[in-house]
Each structure stands twice: as C-alpha cells, then as structure tokens.
Design an enzyme around this catalytic site. Sequence first.
Site, PDB file in Angstrom:
ATOM      1  N   GLY A  22     -20.593   6.285   4.416  1.00  0.00           N
ATOM      2  CA  GLY A  22     -19.595   6.623   3.499  1.00  0.00           C
ATOM      3  C   GLY A  22     -20.186   6.385   2.240  1.00  0.00           C
ATOM      4  CE  LYS A  40      -4.581   0.495   0.525  1.00  0.00           C
ATOM      5  NZ  LYS A  40      -5.530  -0.169  -0.401  1.00  0.00           N
ATOM      6  CB  VAL A  69     -16.670   1.646  -2.928  1.00  0.00           C
ATOM      7  CG1 VAL A  69     -17.184   0.235  -2.525  1.00  0.00           C
ATOM      8  CG2 VAL A  69     -15.456   1.612  -3.616  1.00  0.00           C
TER       9      VAL A  69
END
Length: 354
Positions: free
Chosen positions: A185, A80, A189
């Site tokens: 959120g 990452k 996505v």
Amino acid sequence: MSVFSHPEFDNHEHLSFFSDPETGLRAIVAVHNTNRGPALGGCRMYPYASDEEALRDVLRLSKGMTYKSALANLDLGGGKSVIIGDPRAHKSEALMEAMGRFLEQLGGLYIAAEDSGTSVADLQVMGRRTRHVAGIAPRAGFDGQPSNGDPSPATAYGTFVGLQAAVQHRLGRGDLEGLTVAVQGIGNVGYRLARHLKEAGAKLYVHDVYAESVERAVDELGATAVSGDEILKLDVDVVAPCALGAVLNDDSIGKLQAKVVAGAANNQLAQSHHDAVLAGRGILYAPDFVINAGGIIDVCHERNGHDAAAVRAHVETIGDTLGEIFARAEHGSQPTGVIANQLAEERFRGKSQL
C-alpha cells in the site's frame, strides 16, 4: 443485520445508520467508548461488497480508535464512520454535505477526520453542515512545512519511528542502512513512510492496487515493484502493511519470511489470536493501533492549539510506547497485541489489567 450479537460488537456505546436517497449516501457511525473524551476517528469511504462487511469494518475500527487514543495518551474516545461507495466514482460535494448533516445530528458525540477514501477537502465540505470535523485547519505541519490539516505526514512519521523501535528490538540494529522493507500500500501514508525509509538507507519493495502509485514509488524512490500475491512473502527484514486490514491471517502468516511486521494499516490481524501465531514464528508484531497513532495525535493537537514541535515530540513517544510493549511481552512471554490491549485498557478503563 445482527448488531448486539455481532462478533465485532464490544459494548459499543452508539451505532447509527444514515441513508440519503437524493445523494446516494449510505453511511454508518460507530462510537466504541468515550471514557477519556469525545469519540474522534476517520471517515472512510470504500466500495464494500456488502452492508455486513461495512458494519464489521466500522465496529472494528471504532474499537481500535479507543485503544489507539488511550495508548497515545490523548483525552479522546474511539469512533469511526464508513461511507459505502467507490470514492473514485461515487463521491460528490452533495454526498459529503449530506454526511455533514448526518454528523451534526449526533451533536458532537463523534468527530470525523480524514481516512482512506476521503480527503481534507472532503472534510471541509462536510464542515459546511457540521462543526464536528477535525484535521482541516491550515497550519504549520509537525515537520515545519505548511499543512492543510492532512494528518498523513504525522501518521507516516510515527510509523517510521515505530518501525525503527521494532527493528532495534528484534534485529538489534540502531540504523536502517541496507534494511529491506516490503511496503504493501503506497498511498498517502505508505508513500511517505517509504520516503522516510529511503532517506534512512533502506531498500524498498512496493505494491499498490493503483498502478500510478507504484510507478511514483519506483520513479521517485527507486523502489522495486512486486505483485500483490508476492508482497507479503518476500525474503525481507520488515513487512509494512499500509493498505486495508485483515492481511495477517492463517494463510499469509505461514508465508511470511520477515522478522518484523510494522506498518500503518488498521486492523492488520484477521483475528485477535494471530498476534500469538506471529510470536510463535518469531516475528515481532508492532500493534497497528500503537504504531499508526501519529495522525490522531496531530488532529488532537489541532483541537487544543497546534504547536509543531509539540506534535513531533508527542509522535516520537510512539517508539517509547512500543519499546515498553515489546519489553513487557518478552518478559511475560505474551504476544505484543495482548500486552498493548492490556496497557490501553489500564488507561481508558481506569483500572489495572496487569
């Protein structure tokens, strides 16, 4: 800054820091494990409050990618990267090109993909300076629609499939008609997940730090907007965390009324033992690094020759993997997170953990 004694350090193979005063770039790359293949993972840009917060995030996220790729049966390791900065205020083409130069120096040890705060366009700019980016090739998406390489649709669909598996196991329901879901959120996505849920007949409650994202979900999906303080506390069937991590902690778990937690956010547990706390309250937790693997599956298929039908079929195995984890957890009276970790370690360490 402590590294080797850091609580999130897990024998990571590589950690590097990069600073470019000219563009203001400050970035960290972490590679956790490459037993199964090169480390591939998203490049996140976020206004971290401190360097320590950024280090903690990249160490946790890179480890999660190792486990995610193993559970998705991909020939990839875990890595990452994080860029410290506000993507809405500090992002520039020059900064992204500088990040590309940084990645090129690593010689393919780590391959970057899109993540929170970065886009396909950003990765394409990085690609001017490095070969080691993925998820940027135009193609037919897994859903048959034209795609610029954005893995968000696959991530959202995989999360939807996993949520269905969790609802089936915990609530005994084969359909989602009338199911109540709180989505924390509602970005790339989260919005797509919410759309899948709406089409399946679910009733939605949503929150996001950006008001325009909430307004879109309200206007287009008929969702009900709620505050950030309330989104995890609602009396709903499912809570779907789809923002940043560590939202499941001693305080929030005690206030959950949902019977299922199934969302796309990475590192949802503030600490590893919180899966046991969830289980103790009778809440079924779909481990995040299993349920949100659709994006990495999509990107991996791009590297190996992209076939939309093959991607969709592979993403749908997320439900089967979760079903196995839920069954093992129930049979062994262990938390789902523990079982998921054991299953992943079987695959990337090459030895049985059960």
